[in-house]
Design a protein around this motif. Structure first.
Motif, PDB file in Angstrom:
ATOM      1  N   VAL A  11       0.925  -1.253   0.212  1.00  0.00           N
ATOM      2  CA  VAL A  11       0.176   0.055  -0.018  1.00  0.00           C
ATOM      3  C   VAL A  11       0.941   1.345   0.005  1.00  0.00           C
ATOM      4  O   VAL A  11       2.139   1.330  -0.024  1.00  0.00           O
ATOM      5  CB  VAL A  11      -0.840   0.056   1.221  1.00  0.00           C
ATOM      6  N   GLY A  12       0.244   2.433  -0.125  1.00  0.00           N
ATOM      7  CA  GLY A  12       0.898   3.632   0.024  1.00  0.00           C
ATOM      8  C   GLY A  12       1.922   4.139  -0.920  1.00  0.00           C
ATOM      9  O   GLY A  12       1.715   3.888  -2.285  1.00  0.00           O
ATOM     10  N   GLY A  13       2.950   4.696  -0.601  1.00  0.00           N
ATOM     11  CA  GLY A  13       3.904   5.082  -1.231  1.00  0.00           C
ATOM     12  C   GLY A  13       4.694   4.267  -2.175  1.00  0.00           C
ATOM     13  O   GLY A  13       4.960   4.704  -3.445  1.00  0.00           O
ATOM     14  N   ALA A  14       4.715   3.098  -2.030  1.00  0.00           N
ATOM     15  CA  ALA A  14       5.615   2.137  -2.733  1.00  0.00           C
ATOM     16  C   ALA A  14       4.586   2.072  -4.092  1.00  0.00           C
ATOM     17  O   ALA A  14       5.122   1.976  -5.251  1.00  0.00           O
ATOM     18  CB  ALA A  14       5.706   0.858  -2.046  1.00  0.00           C
ATOM     19  N   VAL A  15       3.317   1.961  -3.645  1.00  0.00           N
ATOM     20  CA  VAL A  15       2.217   1.540  -5.105  1.00  0.00           C
ATOM     21  C   VAL A  15       2.472   2.832  -5.929  1.00  0.00           C
ATOM     22  O   VAL A  15       2.547   3.210  -6.869  1.00  0.00           O
ATOM     23  CB  VAL A  15       0.763   1.551  -4.454  1.00  0.00           C
ATOM     24  N   ARG A  16       2.273   4.147  -5.070  1.00  0.00           N
ATOM     25  CA  ARG A  16       2.411   5.368  -5.699  1.00  0.00           C
ATOM     26  C   ARG A  16       3.457   5.536  -6.722  1.00  0.00           C
ATOM     27  O   ARG A  16       3.462   6.065  -7.884  1.00  0.00           O
ATOM     28  CB  ARG A  16       1.948   6.482  -4.942  1.00  0.00           C
ATOM     29  N   ASP A  17       4.551   5.404  -5.908  1.00  0.00           N
ATOM     30  CA  ASP A  17       5.723   5.856  -6.678  1.00  0.00           C
ATOM     31  C   ASP A  17       6.255   4.763  -7.773  1.00  0.00           C
ATOM     32  O   ASP A  17       6.908   5.227  -8.703  1.00  0.00           O
ATOM     33  CB  ASP A  17       7.056   5.931  -5.516  1.00  0.00           C
ATOM     34  N   GLY A  18       5.751   3.637  -7.660  1.00  0.00           N
ATOM     35  CA  GLY A  18       5.923   2.552  -8.626  1.00  0.00           C
ATOM     36  C   GLY A  18       5.168   3.018 -10.027  1.00  0.00           C
ATOM     37  O   GLY A  18       5.564   3.048 -11.077  1.00  0.00           O
ATOM     38  N   LEU A  19       4.038   3.512  -9.872  1.00  0.00           N
ATOM     39  CA  LEU A  19       3.213   3.995 -11.028  1.00  0.00           C
ATOM     40  C   LEU A  19       3.983   5.266 -11.499  1.00  0.00           C
ATOM     41  O   LEU A  19       3.656   5.645 -12.829  1.00  0.00           O
ATOM     42  CB  LEU A  19       1.807   4.389 -10.556  1.00  0.00           C
ATOM     43  N   LEU A  20       4.501   6.240 -10.837  1.00  0.00           N
ATOM     44  CA  LEU A  20       5.118   7.446 -11.392  1.00  0.00           C
ATOM     45  C   LEU A  20       6.712   6.908 -11.823  1.00  0.00           C
ATOM     46  O   LEU A  20       7.463   7.730 -12.265  1.00  0.00           O
ATOM     47  CB  LEU A  20       5.348   8.326 -10.136  1.00  0.00           C
ATOM     48  N   GLU A  21       7.194   5.754 -11.596  1.00  0.00           N
ATOM     49  CA  GLU A  21       8.307   5.224 -11.991  1.00  0.00           C
ATOM     50  C   GLU A  21       9.417   6.157 -11.040  1.00  0.00           C
ATOM     51  O   GLU A  21      10.709   6.581 -11.621  1.00  0.00           O
ATOM     52  CB  GLU A  21       8.700   5.333 -13.539  1.00  0.00           C
ATOM     53  N   LEU A  22       9.274   6.154  -9.935  1.00  0.00           N
ATOM     54  CA  LEU A  22      10.245   6.788  -8.982  1.00  0.00           C
ATOM     55  C   LEU A  22      10.893   5.843  -8.132  1.00  0.00           C
ATOM     56  O   LEU A  22      10.186   4.813  -7.826  1.00  0.00           O
ATOM     57  CB  LEU A  22       9.437   7.793  -8.098  1.00  0.00           C
ATOM     58  N   CYS A  24      11.675   3.626  -5.053  1.00  0.00           N
ATOM     59  CA  CYS A  24      10.665   3.077  -3.929  1.00  0.00           C
ATOM     60  C   CYS A  24      11.841   3.216  -2.668  1.00  0.00           C
ATOM     61  O   CYS A  24      12.581   2.780  -2.468  1.00  0.00           O
ATOM     62  CB  CYS A  24      10.219   1.760  -4.125  1.00  0.00           C
ATOM     63  N   GLU A  25      11.189   4.052  -1.751  1.00  0.00           N
ATOM     64  CA  GLU A  25      12.157   4.451  -0.655  1.00  0.00           C
ATOM     65  C   GLU A  25      11.925   3.376   0.575  1.00  0.00           C
ATOM     66  O   GLU A  25      12.795   2.926   1.151  1.00  0.00           O
ATOM     67  CB  GLU A  25      11.871   5.759  -0.070  1.00  0.00           C
ATOM     68  N   GLU A  26      10.501   2.923   0.792  1.00  0.00           N
ATOM     69  CA  GLU A  26      10.019   2.185   1.556  1.00  0.00           C
ATOM     70  C   GLU A  26       8.793   1.212   1.190  1.00  0.00           C
ATOM     71  O   GLU A  26       8.038   1.895   0.462  1.00  0.00           O
ATOM     72  CB  GLU A  26      10.007   2.604   3.088  1.00  0.00           C
ATOM     73  N   ARG A  27       8.588   0.244   1.926  1.00  0.00           N
ATOM     74  CA  ARG A  27       7.349  -0.784   1.578  1.00  0.00           C
ATOM     75  C   ARG A  27       6.517  -0.797   2.843  1.00  0.00           C
ATOM     76  O   ARG A  27       7.192  -1.255   3.570  1.00  0.00           O
ATOM     77  CB  ARG A  27       7.674  -2.079   0.773  1.00  0.00           C
ATOM     78  N   ASP A  28       5.263  -0.555   2.655  1.00  0.00           N
ATOM     79  CA  ASP A  28       4.433  -0.792   3.661  1.00  0.00           C
ATOM     80  C   ASP A  28       3.360  -1.753   3.435  1.00  0.00           C
ATOM     81  O   ASP A  28       2.953  -1.876   2.143  1.00  0.00           O
ATOM     82  CB  ASP A  28       3.534   0.316   3.931  1.00  0.00           C
TER      83      ASP A  28
END
Length: 379
Positions: A11-22, A24-28
């Motif tokens: 969930v969260g940032g890992a999904v968002r950043d993956g879609l933005l091709e940024l 991934c700093e951490e996975r939740d």
């Protein structure tokens, strides 16, 4: 039950950043259908006694039980948490702040997006998930922080979300946030690609006026912050550049409002007091600046101070280098002969100061052109 049998969702940032091709700093992860006891039996370590978040025994990644939250009081902590096996993934995502943070992926990588987060990524919009956005005042700062992080990609805050942020700012709820929690958000925003956006968003929605009424950063202050971001990634340099042109009394209030760490406080204060004197033309001027900025004892901070002067006081790179070399050249003074004369503390201090002045006079007495910078005066 084993870890592989848990119903898990990224969930969260890992999904968002993956879609933005940024990166991934951490996975939740969110765990649906499990209990606290089951997580502990599997070796997870609970984070806090009353909060359903656990650390994986090998990876250290966060695994949270799916939960809902209900507003019970003021501020960031005024919520009761309900985490049972019956809570669904969609209910868990519904409690989140922005649609781009309310997406998940299952074990097979399938995207789960009940609130249109992927569409908002495409639109470059920061939009709240639901009207419950207003229940958590910290979301004002989080939205501003995401705006600062994603501004280079063209992201802006949706009009209706900005209206809710203004509503929160006018409600008095921001006053119930702990200063330490405010600083955590600012600390994350300062290293972002567009840190000035964070403060502009907070100013536009009235949050800065609510949090620290004495401080109103203007366009020039924000420009200094943006200029400092080009020169340094250090959050203390960026913080000081933002405040460098403010009166000392205002900086003291900002420091208290946000509980800034000592290195940030000190650099901001030194910059306000001495930054305007950075354009040295004589040895006496250079000596006063080096003494005022405590350049010899705090050489790392002095280097940061010069970066602030670059951003906020138009110090050019040649002047910066000249002052840095002058500080190094006068840092060590040979006092062997004076010690033999049994000079006492004040007399020794004055003799060292005189020797430094003489070196700086020689330094600034040499005619220098841009293509032939002077060498440090000899020891």
């Amino acid at each position: 039950m084993t870890v592989k049998e848990l119903e898990l969702y990224l969930v969260g940032g890992a999904v968002r950043d993956g879609l933005l091709e940024l990166p991934c700093e951490e996975r939740d992860w969110v765990v649906v259908g499990a209990t606290r006891e089951q997580m502990l039996e599997l070796g997870f370590k609970q984070v806090g006694r009353d909060f359903p978040v656990f650390l994986h025994p090998q990876t250290g990644e966060e695994y949270a039980l799916a939960r809902t939250e209900r507003k019970t009081g003021r501020g960031y902590s005024g919520f009761s948490v309900h985490a049972t096996p019956e809570v669904t993934l969609e209910e868990d995502l519904l409690r989140r702040d922005l649609t781009i943070n309310a997406m998940a992926r299952d074990r097979d990588g399938r995207l789960i997006d009940p609130f249109g987060g992927q569409k908002d990524l495409q639109r470059r919009q920061l939009r709240h998930v639901s009207g419950r956005f207003v229940e958590d005042p910290l979301r004002v700062l989080r939205a501003a922080r995401f705006a600062a992080r994603l501004q280079p990609l063209g992201f802006t805050i949706a009009t209706e979300t900005a209206s809710l942020m203004a509503q929160i700012s006018a409600s008095g709820e921001l006053g119930f946030l702990a200063a330490e929690r405010l600083w955590k958000e600012m600390e994350k925003a300062l290293p972002s690609p567009a840190p000035a956006t964070f403060f502009q968003v907070l100013e536009d929605c009235g949050a800065l006026a609510a949090l620290c009424p004495a401080w109103h950063p203007g366009p020039e202050d924000l420009r200094h912050l943006s200029d400092s971001a080009v020169l340094s990634e250090r959050s203390s340099v960026r913080y000081a550049a933002l405040l460098a042109r403010q009166p000392v009394a205002v900086i003291e209030q900002v420091n208290e409002c946000f509980k800034a760490p000592a290195r940030h406080r000190e650099l901001a204060m030194i910059s306000s007091r001495h930054g305007a004197d950075c354009h040295c033309k004589t040895g006496d001027q250079a000596l006063a600046l080096l003494e005022g900025a405590d350049a010899w004892r705090r050489s790392r901070r002095f280097a940061d101070f010069l970066l602030v002067c670059r951003a906020a006081f138009d110090l050019d790179a040649d002047e910066q280098d000249r002052l840095q070399q002058a500080a190094r050249a006068t840092a060590r003074i040979n006092t062997k002969a004076w010690r033999a004369q049994r000079l006492d503390g004040p007399a020794m201090g004055e003799r060292v100061r005189q020797a430094r002045r003489e070196k700086l006079d020689a330094w600034y007495g040499v005619r220098v052109n841009d293509s032939d910078p002077c060498d440090p005066p000899p020891e």
